[in-house]
Design an enzyme around this catalytic site. Structure first.
Site, PDB file in Angstrom:
ATOM      1  N   SER A 108      44.054  46.364  36.261  1.00 13.53           N
ATOM      2  CA  SER A 108      42.728  45.825  36.528  1.00 13.53           C
ATOM      3  C   SER A 108      41.812  46.968  36.979  1.00 13.53           C
ATOM      4  CB  SER A 108      42.840  44.778  37.616  1.00 13.53           C
ATOM      5  OG  SER A 108      41.565  44.398  38.010  1.00 13.53           O
ATOM      6  N   GLY A 109      40.671  47.075  36.352  1.00 21.15           N
ATOM      7  CA  GLY A 109      39.717  48.116  36.747  1.00 21.15           C
ATOM      8  C   GLY A 109      39.909  49.437  36.017  1.00 21.15           C
ATOM      9  N   THR A 113      37.831  46.242  29.677  1.00 20.79           N
ATOM     10  CA  THR A 113      36.702  45.445  29.213  1.00 20.79           C
ATOM     11  C   THR A 113      35.583  46.354  28.703  1.00 20.79           C
ATOM     12  OG1 THR A 113      37.328  43.774  30.790  1.00 20.79           O
ATOM     13  CG2 THR A 113      35.123  43.614  29.874  1.00 20.79           C
ATOM     14  N   ASN A 158      37.950  45.954  41.154  1.00 16.45           N
ATOM     15  CA  ASN A 158      37.011  46.071  40.037  1.00 16.45           C
ATOM     16  C   ASN A 158      35.834  45.145  40.308  1.00 16.45           C
ATOM     17  OD1 ASN A 158      35.671  46.034  37.626  1.00 16.45           O
ATOM     18  ND2 ASN A 158      37.483  45.677  36.350  1.00 16.45           N
ATOM     19  N   SER A 161      35.870  42.325  37.367  1.00 19.07           N
ATOM     20  CA  SER A 161      37.236  42.108  36.898  1.00 19.07           C
ATOM     21  C   SER A 161      37.320  40.868  36.020  1.00 19.07           C
ATOM     22  CB  SER A 161      38.141  41.971  38.122  1.00 19.07           C
ATOM     23  OG  SER A 161      39.451  41.748  37.705  1.00 19.07           O
ATOM     24  N   SER A 162      37.938  41.023  34.856  1.00 16.10           N
ATOM     25  CA  SER A 162      38.095  39.854  33.969  1.00 16.10           C
ATOM     26  C   SER A 162      39.189  38.975  34.561  1.00 16.10           C
ATOM     27  CB  SER A 162      38.518  40.298  32.575  1.00 16.10           C
ATOM     28  OG  SER A 162      37.852  41.477  32.219  1.00 16.10           O
ATOM     29  N   GLY A 383      45.222  43.273  33.208  1.00 14.96           N
ATOM     30  CA  GLY A 383      46.261  44.290  33.341  1.00 14.96           C
ATOM     31  C   GLY A 383      47.270  43.894  34.396  1.00 14.96           C
ATOM     32  N   GLU A 385      49.225  43.473  37.619  1.00 16.93           N
ATOM     33  CA  GLU A 385      48.666  43.358  38.966  1.00 16.93           C
ATOM     34  C   GLU A 385      49.761  43.330  40.013  1.00 16.93           C
ATOM     35  OE1 GLU A 385      46.015  40.010  39.058  1.00 16.93           O
ATOM     36  OE2 GLU A 385      44.371  41.158  38.146  1.00 16.93           O
TER      37      GLU A 385
HETATM   38  N1  LIG Z   1      34.109  54.276  29.821  1.00 17.29           N
HETATM   39  C1  LIG Z   1      33.579  53.986  31.007  1.00 17.29           C
HETATM   40  N2  LIG Z   1      32.464  54.635  31.393  1.00 17.29           N
HETATM   41  C2  LIG Z   1      31.905  54.371  32.564  1.00 17.29           C
HETATM   42  N3  LIG Z   1      32.383  53.486  33.451  1.00 17.29           N
HETATM   43  C3  LIG Z   1      33.483  52.790  33.137  1.00 17.29           C
HETATM   44  C4  LIG Z   1      34.132  53.014  31.886  1.00 17.29           C
HETATM   45  N4  LIG Z   1      35.173  52.214  31.842  1.00 17.29           N
HETATM   46  C5  LIG Z   1      35.192  51.507  33.009  1.00 17.29           C
HETATM   47  N5  LIG Z   1      34.174  51.850  33.790  1.00 17.29           N
HETATM   48  C6  LIG Z   1      33.834  51.331  35.126  1.00 17.29           C
HETATM   49  O1  LIG Z   1      34.958  50.681  35.651  1.00 17.29           O
HETATM   50  C7  LIG Z   1      34.701  49.326  35.888  1.00 17.29           C
HETATM   51  C8  LIG Z   1      35.900  48.496  35.531  1.00 17.29           C
HETATM   52  O2  LIG Z   1      36.098  48.501  34.146  1.00 17.29           O
HETATM   53  P1  LIG Z   1      36.632  47.230  33.380  1.00 17.29           P
HETATM   54  O3  LIG Z   1      36.532  47.553  31.956  1.00 17.29           O
HETATM   55  O4  LIG Z   1      35.948  46.015  33.858  1.00 17.29           O
HETATM   56  O5  LIG Z   1      38.113  47.219  33.836  1.00 17.29           O
HETATM   57  P2  LIG Z   1      39.227  46.216  33.353  1.00 17.29           P
HETATM   58  O6  LIG Z   1      38.645  45.359  32.307  1.00 17.29           O
HETATM   59  O7  LIG Z   1      40.287  47.119  32.854  1.00 17.29           O
HETATM   60  O8  LIG Z   1      39.617  45.495  34.554  1.00 17.29           O
HETATM   61  C9  LIG Z   1      33.509  48.986  35.073  1.00 17.29           C
HETATM   62  O9  LIG Z   1      32.762  47.970  35.657  1.00 17.29           O
HETATM   63  C10 LIG Z   1      32.748  50.289  35.077  1.00 17.29           C
HETATM   64  O10 LIG Z   1      31.993  50.407  36.250  1.00 17.29           O
HETATM   65 MG   LIG Z   2      38.415  43.475  32.267  1.00 18.15          MG
END
Ligand SMILES: Nc1ncnc2c1ncn2[C@@H]1O[C@H](COP(=O)(O)OP(=O)(O)O)[C@@H](O)[C@H]1O
Ligand SMILES: [Mg+2]
Length: 1028
Positions: A108-109, A113, A158, A161-162, A383, A385
């Site tokens: 997660s984070g 996404t 996050n 977080s989804s 992811g 957890e």
């Molecule tokens: N490629 C990226 N560039 C900039 N910031 C990112 C990037 N990927 C993730 N982040 C930062 O990390 C945070 C969490 O990413 P997210 O995709 O929501 O994580 P996950 O879906 O894996 O839980 C996002 O809100 C953003 O702030």
């Molecule tokens: Mg996500």
């Protein structure tokens, strides 16, 4: 890319981890990631798998320039990037018509996404811009904000977080244009609706709504702005939201409009969201063994918002009806049961609303296209957890990750090894941990944890979480990946309480608290509440709580089983497609940019199985490339293959390798690829290539410069010629026109010349004009400036200008005269007047006239006379007269013609004769008495004054010889009022003169050879002899 980046591998690490020296060296692997992370290179490959390290800050690597850079290129030729991976998948989809899926995994984070959004964005940008698919693209992109608002939440790890799993298919037509999409959602973490751990928030939409709606809607929904007021929102005690809720609310509303939610739908959605918030505020109180509603007002509000009857709802909160053997039995609920029922309703309504949203989105994304479709799936699922307290949700999530890892193993590790087999390369399998055993532990029929849990749920009697734990302990006691307080040995037991069990997941150990497992698995919403919901007048609620549901006899599957089923379906979907992998890693636990925590990354590297991945990829062969690609890049290293090699690529590659001195220990030839064993070998080849490239570059540069110069020269030459051409043409045209004009002029001139004497007509008009012009110009240069001979000096004029010439001549002469006259002094004017008078008197009449003309007249002759006649002058003045003229003369007596020297003086009134010696006055004749003056036309000076006979005193005419007779006579006549008739000029012969008393004397004028006059007395006559 890969080869390009080989150049600066020391500075930014290698872009493909297979190029690292030791595939067993985890530290070096992580160090490589760290180096790259420091240089903002968040992407790295392990072969075709993309590793992405969350930068936690926006990097400028997703703009239009990058979209272009990655479009339709060989993805190994450019730096690792999510666009590169996507483009590769998209290309395969277009060119080979193969369904694709991109699997994004990570904690997660870690950025899953975000990655999925970049993928979507890239597809939208890279696909053809055809009007018919623009709306589809827009809808695909805009489905995200809606889903995220309802399915994502801020957590400790996050900010976005989804809290649900998402699989999205993008559907493409034969051209590769997106024509639609389909979303499958997995297990929303609905417990979050009623409870949040410290530092977590509820789903975004609640906060967005409170922050974003206008006052009137807020009043209508009976809400207060502050989220702190609501039980369902304040448990996590989050003070600083990670996003701007009010702004995001607007984004979500806009997105809803784009994807096709009507106003009614949106209104109902927010009524439901508001109702859930109010639900959390409902309280009950104990009444005996049972409970009563405390907050009737709030129940009313909820009922109103949900469109059902408040009484029915109140009742439903407090009772439970069970159907047993065809009969319905209703019993009242305890306080705890009421609270449970309330929360269950909130969760159920939200969960079903979420599913409804997905359905609605799918309707909107439904393609309008009948042809064959190709699919690209994007899996963004929660992811792995590990929390402090892990519950049913974490159990499901981690199970899901086990399944995905299994899939990854199946597709990557296995397929890698299969590639060697396929290429006919001798191969020894590499060990990797196959987590199938854990998947089985969870999902195996009858024996797995899910089966046991379900069994316990359905068991009659009073199953609890603890009885379930006991059951698991009994059945799984020997399983190597299962542990509980009871089964653990003493040292481990300390770390487990009695209500916990532990699974040794592939990614690490996770300890789960059994509390709530059964309830959550059961996912029970009491019949009474469901019934109340089915009576709603709201459209959405009617859909998500269909009346038919109440009549279903069969018990719905448990949550875990449902999840298992859908996961297995997902696996099938994924297996049927060509997979691409993105493995996301988060560099630290604090959502902080620039921090790379070795331990945290190390842990993820481990459980993502990246080292195994690398080892299999590397085992024996660090590097492989299709022969064509390899040959293309390195052909310059061998004279036989440079610049062109016509034979088969395989042969070419072999020649190069031999030429470079490598043998079977260094590389192997597969069926379509070369396999290079050690990275060092590749580096050596690459370095040689770089060196060669430099040489080639300078050679190419030189040639190119030469060519450029020549091109430039040719360009300039062309331009010069071009300009020249135009100038030449221009000049030629101008000259032609000039010549034509000139020939016309000449012809006209000749014609004019020939007709010059004709009457003015068209033919000679110009010529004559010219002649006149020429004449006038010539005239202006040659005007005579003298008055004498003026006519003769006047230039001859051609006939055409004659009239003008004559006029001009006259005018000019007048002009000269006028100028002359104006310039005369008074004295000279006087002189000329006298000369003119003389002219009138003597011209052609007196022989000496011509000679006299050139001498000025004077007042006194000779000069000295003036000195002598002072007395005479005084006398004249005294008698009131003015002296005009005086001259010495000879006077002849009238009798005997004796000569006597006298002075002749003329005043304005009279003529005097004085004695030249004593100046005595001898004669005075008043001018008005003077009868006349007689002279001869010869050269002599004879001058006879005719006197009036009545004046006795004068004694007759006076005869004098005057040397300047013309001057004297002119002066006298002028003074005598210019009376010209006084003068008489006689030819040679005899002239009479009167004497006193009527007598007469004779003067004879004779021509003679001897010059000048002599006075001789002969026969009584005065003889005047003159030679001319
Ligand atoms: N490629 C990226 N560039 C900039 N910031 C990112 C990037 N990927 C993730 N982040 C930062 O990390 C945070 C969490 O990413 P997210 O995709 O929501 O994580 P996950 O879906 O894996 O839980 C996002 O809100 C953003 O702030
Ligand atoms: Mg996500």
């Amino acid at each position: 890319m890969m080869e390009n980046a080989l150049e600066d591998r020391d500075a930014v690490g290698v872009s493909d981890a297979v190029l690292l020296d030791d595939p067993n060296d985890t530290a070096a692997f992580i160090e490589n990631l760290r180096k790259r992370f420091r240089g903002d290179l968040i992407y790295t490959y392990i072969g075709p798998v993309l590793i992405s390290v969350n930068p936690y800050r926006n990097l400028p690597i997703y703009g239009l320039d990058y979209e272009k850079k990655y479009y339709n290129v060989n993805f190994i030729e450019v730096a690792p990037h999510v666009y590169g991976l996507t483009d590769n998948a998209y290309k395969q989809l277009r060119e080979e018509n193969r369904d694709q899926c991109i699997l994004i995994s990570g904690e997660s984070g870690s950025g899953k996404t975000e990655a999925s959004k970049w993928i979507l964005r890239y597809i939208a940008a890279a696909s053809k811009h055809i009007a018919s698919v623009e709306t589809t693209k827009e809808k695909l992109l805009q489905s995200n904000p809606v889903l995220e608002a309802f399915g994502n939440a801020q957590t400790n790890r996050n900010d976005n977080s989804s809290r649900f799993g998402k699989y999205m298919d993008i559907e493409f037509d034969f051209r590769g244009s997106p024509v639609g999409g389909h979303i499958i959602n997995y297990l929303l973490e609905k417990s979050r609706v009623i409870y949040q751990a410290k530092g977590d928030r509820n789903f975004h939409i609640f906060y967005q709504m409170l922050a974003g709606v206008d006052e009137s809607t807020l009043t209508k929904l009976k809400l207060q702005r502050s989220p702190v007021k609501y039980h369902y929102l304040n448990q996590g005690e989050v003070r600083t939201p990670g996003q701007d809720d009010a702004k995001q609310y607007q984004v979500v509303r806009d997105a809803m409009n784009t994807v096709g939610f009507g106003e009614d739908d949106q209104e109902e959605i927010f009524q439901i969201i508001a109702a859930i918030l109010h639900l959390g505020q409902i309280d009950f109180k104990h009444e005996g063994n049972y409970a009563k509603v405390l907050s009737h007002d709030i129940v009313k509000i909820v009922a109103q918002l949900l469109g059902c009857s408040p009484d029915k709802l109140s009742k439903a909160f407090l009772h439970r009806t069970i159907e047993a053997r065809g009969e319905f039995v209703t019993s009242p609920l305890t306080y705890e049961q009421c609270m449970y029922a309330r929360d269950a309703l909130a969760k159920a309504v939200y969960d079903r609303l979420f599913t409804w949203l997905v359905t609605k989105l799918n309707q909107s994304l439904e393609p309008d296209y009948d042809g064959k479709k190709t699919l690209m799936g994007i899996l963004d699922i929660y992811g792995f957890e590990i929390f402090e307290k892990n519950s049913f949700e974490q159990f499901c999530i981690n199970y899901c990750n086990e399944k995905l890892q299994q899939l990854f193993i199946e597709l990557t590790l296995k397929s890698e090894q299969e590639e060697y087999r396929k290429e006919g390369i001798q191969w020894e399998d590499v060990d990797y941990f196959n987590n199938k055993v854990i998947c089985d532990l969870v999902e195996e029929k009858h024996k797995g944890i899910i089966a046991l849990m379900d069994e316990e749920c359905l068991r009659p009697g009073d199953p609890t979480d603890f009885t379930m734990l006991e059951k698991m302990d009994r059945s799984l006691s020997t399983h190597p990946h299962y542990l509980s307080h009871k089964l653990a040995n003493t040292s481990v037991r300390k770390s487990l309480t009695r209500d916990e069990f532990r699974l040794l997941h592939y990614a690490g150990e996770v300890t789960y608290k059994v509390h709530g497992f059964l309830d959550k698995n059961n996912d029970l919403l009491f019949r009474d509440l469901r019934e109340a919901m089915t009576t709603s007048k709201q459209k959405i609620l009617q859909t998500i709580f269909p009346a038919s549901e109440l009549n279903q006899k069969k018990r719905p599957a448990t949550a875990a089983t449902q999840f298992k089923t859908s996961l297995n379906q997902l696996m099938e979907i994924l297996m049927s497609k060509e997979p691409s992998y993105i493995r996301c890693i988060k560099p630290n636990d604090f959502k902080k940019a620039g921090v790379f925590d070795l331990e945290i990354v190390g842990h993820q590297v481990k459980y993502l199985g990246l080292m195994e991945n690398l080892r299999v990829r590397r085992a024996g062969f660090a590097y492989r490339r299709p022969y064509e690609t390899f040959l293309l890049r390195y052909k310059s290293l061998c004279p036989q293959t440079w610049p062109h090699y016509d034979g088969p690529a395989e042969r070419g590659v072999e020649i190069i390798m031999k030429h470079l001195g490598y043998n079977q220990d260094h590389f192997r030839m597969g069926k379509t690829k070369i396999f290079i064993r050690h990275a060092q070998t590749l580096f050596a080849i690459e370095d040689a290539f770089q060196e060669r490239k430099k040489q080639l570059v300078s050679k190419i540069k030189a040639i190119w410069r030469g060519r450029r110069q020549r091109k430039e020269y040719l360009r300039m030459r062309f331009q010069v010629i071009f300009v020249q051409k135009y100038i030449k043409r221009f000049l030629a045209v101008r000259q032609f026109k000039k010549r034509k004009w000139a020939s016309n002029v000449v012809r006209d001139f000749i014609k004019g010349f020939m007709a010059r004497n004709a009457d003015p007509c068209e033919a000679n008009a110009k010529f004559l004009q010219f002649v006149r012009y020429r004449f006038l110009m010539k005239l202006s240069q040659s005007l005579p400036n003298v008055i004498l001979r003026h006519d003769r000096l006047w230039p001859d004029s051609p006939p055409a200008a004659r009239a003008a010439s004559t006029l001009l001549c006259k005018m000019h002469r007048r002009q000269i005269v006028r100028k002359y006259v104006r310039g005369l002094s008074a004295e000279r004017k006087r002189q000329l007047e006298m000369k003119y008078l003389a002219h009138e008197l003597f011209k052609g009449k007196k022989a000496t006239y011509e000679a006299s003309v050139r001498n000025y007249f004077v007042d006194c002759r000779p000069d000295d006379v003036r000195n002598r006649i002072g007395m005479i002058e005084t006398n004249i003045k005294n008698s009131g007269e003015r002296l005009v003229y005086c001259t010495a003369v000879t006077k002849y007596d009238r009798h005997g013609y004796k000569p006597r020297e006298r002075i002749l003086t003329v005043s304005n009134a009279a003529v005097y004769l004085h004695d030249a010696k004593d100046m005595k006055l001898k004669h005075k004749i008043f001018l008005n008495e003077l009868k006349g003056i007689t002279i001869t036309n010869m050269g002599d000076g004879l001058l006879v004054f005719r006197t009036p006979p009545e004046n006795k005193q004068l004694k007759g005419d006076l005869i004098v010889n005057c040397p300047h007779v013309i001057e004297a006579v002119t002066k006298i006549i002028d003074t005598a009022a210019q009376n010209k008739s006084l003068l008489t000029i006689v030819p040679p012969g005899e002239v009479q003169h009167h004497l006193n008393g009527g007598k007469q004397g004779i003067i004879e004028i004779k021509k003679s050879d001897t010059d000048i006059t002599a006075i001789a007395k002969k026969n009584g006559h005065l003889i005047v002899m003159t030679s001319c």
